[in-house]
Design a protein around this motif. Sequence first.
Motif, PDB file in Angstrom:
ATOM      1  N   LYS A 101       0.795  -1.061   0.099  1.00 40.28           N
ATOM      2  CA  LYS A 101       0.088  -0.085  -0.024  1.00 40.28           C
ATOM      3  C   LYS A 101       0.802   1.169   0.090  1.00 40.28           C
ATOM      4  N   ALA A 105       1.135   3.955  -2.793  1.00 39.38           N
ATOM      5  CA  ALA A 105       0.832   5.609  -2.590  1.00 39.38           C
ATOM      6  C   ALA A 105       2.092   6.329  -3.112  1.00 39.38           C
ATOM      7  N   HIS A 109       0.231   8.843  -5.509  1.00 35.53           N
ATOM      8  CA  HIS A 109      -0.371   9.761  -4.645  1.00 35.53           C
ATOM      9  C   HIS A 109      -0.392  10.999  -5.338  1.00 35.53           C
ATOM     10  N   PHE A 127      -5.171   6.399  -8.622  1.00 33.25           N
ATOM     11  CA  PHE A 127      -4.931   6.201  -7.250  1.00 33.25           C
ATOM     12  C   PHE A 127      -6.322   6.401  -6.555  1.00 33.25           C
ATOM     13  N   GLN A 128      -7.518   7.151  -7.040  1.00 37.58           N
ATOM     14  CA  GLN A 128      -8.597   7.127  -6.127  1.00 37.58           C
ATOM     15  C   GLN A 128      -9.242   6.128  -6.223  1.00 37.58           C
ATOM     16  N   TRP A 131      -7.432   3.325  -4.159  1.00 40.11           N
ATOM     17  CA  TRP A 131      -7.208   3.490  -2.659  1.00 40.11           C
ATOM     18  C   TRP A 131      -8.596   2.988  -1.966  1.00 40.11           C
ATOM     19  N   ARG A 135      -8.769   0.381   0.908  1.00 40.01           N
ATOM     20  CA  ARG A 135      -9.323   0.526   2.098  1.00 40.01           C
ATOM     21  C   ARG A 135     -10.324  -0.578   2.545  1.00 40.01           C
TER      22      ARG A 135
END
Length: 140
Positions: A101, A105, A109, A127-128, A131, A135
């Motif tokens: 992770k 990032a 990121h 990324f969005q 991510w 999560r």
Amino acid sequence: MVELLGVLLALVLFGLGVLIWRLLRWARRGLGLLFGAARPDHRLASLRGVRLRAARALSRQQAARIAALMEELARTRRALHLAEAARACPGLPDDRFRRAKQAFAVHFHPDRLRCAEPERGIRVRIFQQFWQVLRRIERG
């Protein structure tokens, strides 16, 4: 004939003696059984000894099996408690997932990107999207 009569009388007396002896022996056994003082038969006593030894061996075997099963039960309970504790705090990811992770990032990121606009927009969207997936995986 007198001699024959003497032999017959001797046989009758001998038979009566044997009969009286058997009656007395039978009466003594009956009284012994009645009052609980009977002497057990030797063969019966040896059979009881064999059965007693077999029962004791079986008892020791079963006690060892019970001890082994109790130990296995304790190990299983400890494993269950550890599994429940691990399930209770799912927020702790393992080290490999955390490093993956972090590497993701670092590469994608938006705050770390130093590239031109079309590539930057693509990386921000990647990324969005990923991510959110990371999560969900982390939360379990």
